[in-house]
Design a protein around this motif. Sequence first.
Motif, PDB file in Angstrom:
ATOM      1  N   LEU A   1      48.622  39.861  39.059  1.00 61.69           N
ATOM      2  CA  LEU A   1      47.667  40.709  39.761  1.00 61.69           C
ATOM      3  C   LEU A   1      46.269  40.397  39.274  1.00 61.69           C
ATOM      4  N   GLU A   2      45.401  39.963  40.183  1.00 62.66           N
ATOM      5  CA  GLU A   2      43.988  39.806  39.869  1.00 62.66           C
ATOM      6  C   GLU A   2      43.313  41.171  40.005  1.00 62.66           C
ATOM      7  N   HIS A   3      42.426  41.487  39.029  1.00 63.85           N
ATOM      8  CA  HIS A   3      41.765  42.791  39.026  1.00 63.85           C
ATOM      9  C   HIS A   3      40.421  42.661  38.325  1.00 63.85           C
ATOM     10  N   PRO A   4      39.384  43.362  38.802  1.00 68.31           N
ATOM     11  CA  PRO A   4      38.062  43.235  38.168  1.00 68.31           C
ATOM     12  C   PRO A   4      37.980  43.827  36.764  1.00 68.31           C
ATOM     13  N   GLU A   5      38.914  44.704  36.388  1.00 64.26           N
ATOM     14  CA  GLU A   5      38.926  45.299  35.055  1.00 64.26           C
ATOM     15  C   GLU A   5      40.307  45.094  34.423  1.00 64.26           C
ATOM     16  N   PRO A   6      40.631  43.853  34.078  1.00 64.32           N
ATOM     17  CA  PRO A   6      41.997  43.546  33.638  1.00 64.32           C
ATOM     18  C   PRO A   6      42.403  44.200  32.327  1.00 64.32           C
ATOM     19  N   VAL A   7      41.477  44.352  31.390  1.00 66.00           N
ATOM     20  CA  VAL A   7      41.837  44.925  30.094  1.00 66.00           C
ATOM     21  C   VAL A   7      42.249  46.387  30.245  1.00 66.00           C
ATOM     22  N   ALA A   8      41.441  47.158  30.979  1.00 66.03           N
ATOM     23  CA  ALA A   8      41.748  48.574  31.169  1.00 66.03           C
ATOM     24  C   ALA A   8      43.038  48.750  31.969  1.00 66.03           C
TER      25      ALA A   8
END
Length: 217
Positions: free
Chosen positions: A172-179
């Motif tokens: 899953l690509e996501h702009p806030e991967p760490v959170a």
Amino acid sequence: MPLRDMLKLDHITVIAPTLADGVAHVRDCLGIEVPFGTRHDYMGTHNHRLQLGGSVYLEIVARDPMGSDPGRPRWFGLDDQDKVRTDWSEGRRLRGWVANAENLASVLSSHPTVFGEEVSLPTEEPAFGFTIPPDGALPLDGAAPSIIDHRGDPTSMAVIPDLGARLHSWSLEHPEPVALAAFLNALCIDRPPKIIKGPQIRYRARIETPTGMKELT
């Protein structure tokens, strides 16, 4: 019972403007014609389904043009057809997923604003619980799973066609991967997607098929 004992990947979902669109997309990606599944008269939707191994399956779901108004928001954001079509045109077609919880109330109490409320379905003879936000939208715009409680009667894989496809991995690509990764890790889901930084939510699944490894998007 701790969450790590309760949450398991149940299925991944292609959310389509029409079932024909969804079936054609999966056929183009995997070279497999996914058979029809069922009509959800209680939701005004219908689907096609395919086993992916390990009690996980692929669902192609769309609003049923012949279905009745369920009298409440439909699942998978299917009331917002403009958004469904926009996501589809942007190539975001593998768009949602579902995790199985043995104690749905515990999950909801820990994350009351993410998953919505438990809805008992089918309406007249409830057999399972499913989380649906008040507006029917996907949890965290699809970055979080919908949660299902099979209430001791898990989906029978025997009724879902097995055409030799197996889920190998998914991301899953996501702009806030760490959170997001921290949130999913806290849920202790057994097979969450690998989280990768990207400009918007976008799933990719690597699926082994009888004709080789393929990618579903």
